[in-house]
Design a protein around this motif. Sequence first.
Motif, PDB file in Angstrom:
ATOM      1  N   GLY A 100       0.794  -1.229   0.000  1.00 58.05           N
ATOM      2  CA  GLY A 100       0.000   0.000   0.000  1.00 58.05           C
ATOM      3  C   GLY A 100       0.826   1.279   0.000  1.00 58.05           C
ATOM      4  N   VAL A 101       2.129   1.167   0.112  1.00 59.98           N
ATOM      5  CA  VAL A 101       3.009   2.338   0.108  1.00 59.98           C
ATOM      6  C   VAL A 101       3.522   2.526  -1.319  1.00 59.98           C
ATOM      7  N   PRO A 102       3.442   3.747  -1.865  1.00 56.70           N
ATOM      8  CA  PRO A 102       3.986   3.957  -3.212  1.00 56.70           C
ATOM      9  C   PRO A 102       5.465   3.572  -3.268  1.00 56.70           C
ATOM     10  N   LYS A 103       5.872   2.975  -4.378  1.00 52.87           N
ATOM     11  CA  LYS A 103       7.243   2.464  -4.528  1.00 52.87           C
ATOM     12  C   LYS A 103       8.293   3.527  -4.190  1.00 52.87           C
ATOM     13  N   SER A 104       8.026   4.762  -4.582  1.00 54.83           N
ATOM     14  CA  SER A 104       8.994   5.844  -4.355  1.00 54.83           C
ATOM     15  C   SER A 104       9.117   6.227  -2.874  1.00 54.83           C
ATOM     16  N   GLU A 105       8.163   5.798  -2.052  1.00 54.46           N
ATOM     17  CA  GLU A 105       8.175   6.162  -0.629  1.00 54.46           C
ATOM     18  C   GLU A 105       8.576   5.004   0.294  1.00 54.46           C
ATOM     19  N   ILE A 106       8.956   3.879  -0.275  1.00 55.52           N
ATOM     20  CA  ILE A 106       9.329   2.717   0.542  1.00 55.52           C
ATOM     21  C   ILE A 106      10.613   3.012   1.311  1.00 55.52           C
ATOM     22  N   ASP A 107      10.588   2.714   2.593  1.00 57.64           N
ATOM     23  CA  ASP A 107      11.745   2.898   3.470  1.00 57.64           C
ATOM     24  C   ASP A 107      12.529   1.583   3.472  1.00 57.64           C
ATOM     25  N   HIS A 108      13.602   1.531   2.683  1.00 58.91           N
ATOM     26  CA  HIS A 108      14.374   0.294   2.505  1.00 58.91           C
ATOM     27  C   HIS A 108      15.034  -0.175   3.798  1.00 58.91           C
ATOM     28  N   ALA A 109      15.505   0.764   4.601  1.00 61.68           N
ATOM     29  CA  ALA A 109      16.138   0.403   5.877  1.00 61.68           C
ATOM     30  C   ALA A 109      15.115  -0.239   6.809  1.00 61.68           C
ATOM     31  N   LEU A 110      13.900   0.290   6.822  1.00 65.30           N
ATOM     32  CA  LEU A 110      12.839  -0.283   7.661  1.00 65.30           C
ATOM     33  C   LEU A 110      12.433  -1.659   7.150  1.00 65.30           C
ATOM     34  N   ILE A 111      12.401  -1.824   5.825  1.00 64.64           N
ATOM     35  CA  ILE A 111      12.093  -3.135   5.229  1.00 64.64           C
ATOM     36  C   ILE A 111      13.080  -4.180   5.761  1.00 64.64           C
ATOM     37  N   GLU A 112      14.360  -3.848   5.751  1.00 69.08           N
ATOM     38  CA  GLU A 112      15.381  -4.782   6.234  1.00 69.08           C
ATOM     39  C   GLU A 112      15.244  -5.047   7.726  1.00 69.08           C
ATOM     40  N   LYS A 113      14.946  -4.003   8.486  1.00 65.16           N
ATOM     41  CA  LYS A 113      14.804  -4.146   9.944  1.00 65.16           C
ATOM     42  C   LYS A 113      13.645  -5.085  10.299  1.00 65.16           C
ATOM     43  N   VAL A 114      12.474  -4.875   9.701  1.00 66.75           N
ATOM     44  CA  VAL A 114      11.313  -5.714  10.029  1.00 66.75           C
ATOM     45  C   VAL A 114      11.479  -7.126   9.478  1.00 66.75           C
ATOM     46  N   SER A 115      12.233  -7.262   8.392  1.00 70.31           N
ATOM     47  CA  SER A 115      12.511  -8.595   7.845  1.00 70.31           C
ATOM     48  C   SER A 115      13.363  -9.406   8.811  1.00 70.31           C
TER      49      SER A 115
END
Length: 192
Positions: free
Chosen positions: A41-56
């Motif tokens: 649901g988050v637009p691709k341009s607004e994805i927080d890559h660092a947060l993606i890695e943290k929650v993963s």
Amino acid sequence: FIDGKEIQESASGRALRSNISLVPQEIFLSDCSIEENIAFGVPKSEIDHALIEKVSKIAQIEETIVKLPMKYQTLVGERGVRLSGGQRQRIGIARALYKKAQIMIFDEATSALDSEIEASIQVALHRAMRGKTVIAIAHRLSTISTMDRIIVLDEGQISEEGTHDILLKKRGLYYKYWARQSGGFIGVQEAS
């Protein structure tokens, strides 16, 4: 009520939904990348890559993702068919954590995981749950044994309420189920 205020008076439907994360039994994944599924649901341009890695990492899926040829850009296929049930479930948990909602609902969220993975995720989830309201629905009692308050339902009615230790001391329905799950089914007498 949320924070002592009646929901209908204090929040719009949109505001309420933005503060709730849900991890259902069956995780819905779109036919797009792992990253896009976590940041659903988050637009691709607004994805927080660092947060993606943290929650993963918290959801114990990061190690699997980094072994894939395209890592977080790997396409999961329609409904996540390229992933196992446990991998889909862990992506669902990462998605819920990515949202940073104050209310988290886990509906049998670890049911598709083996006991070893579930145990490691539980430790990380408890850290992530601090300061949040968590509603966890589970049949596997080890999933909820460390919760502040456990409500036992029997035929749609509340039959017991308390912490794990209090419920074990009551020797009621929770105790009976705990004894079955921790002692096994074959050759074990019914807890009384």
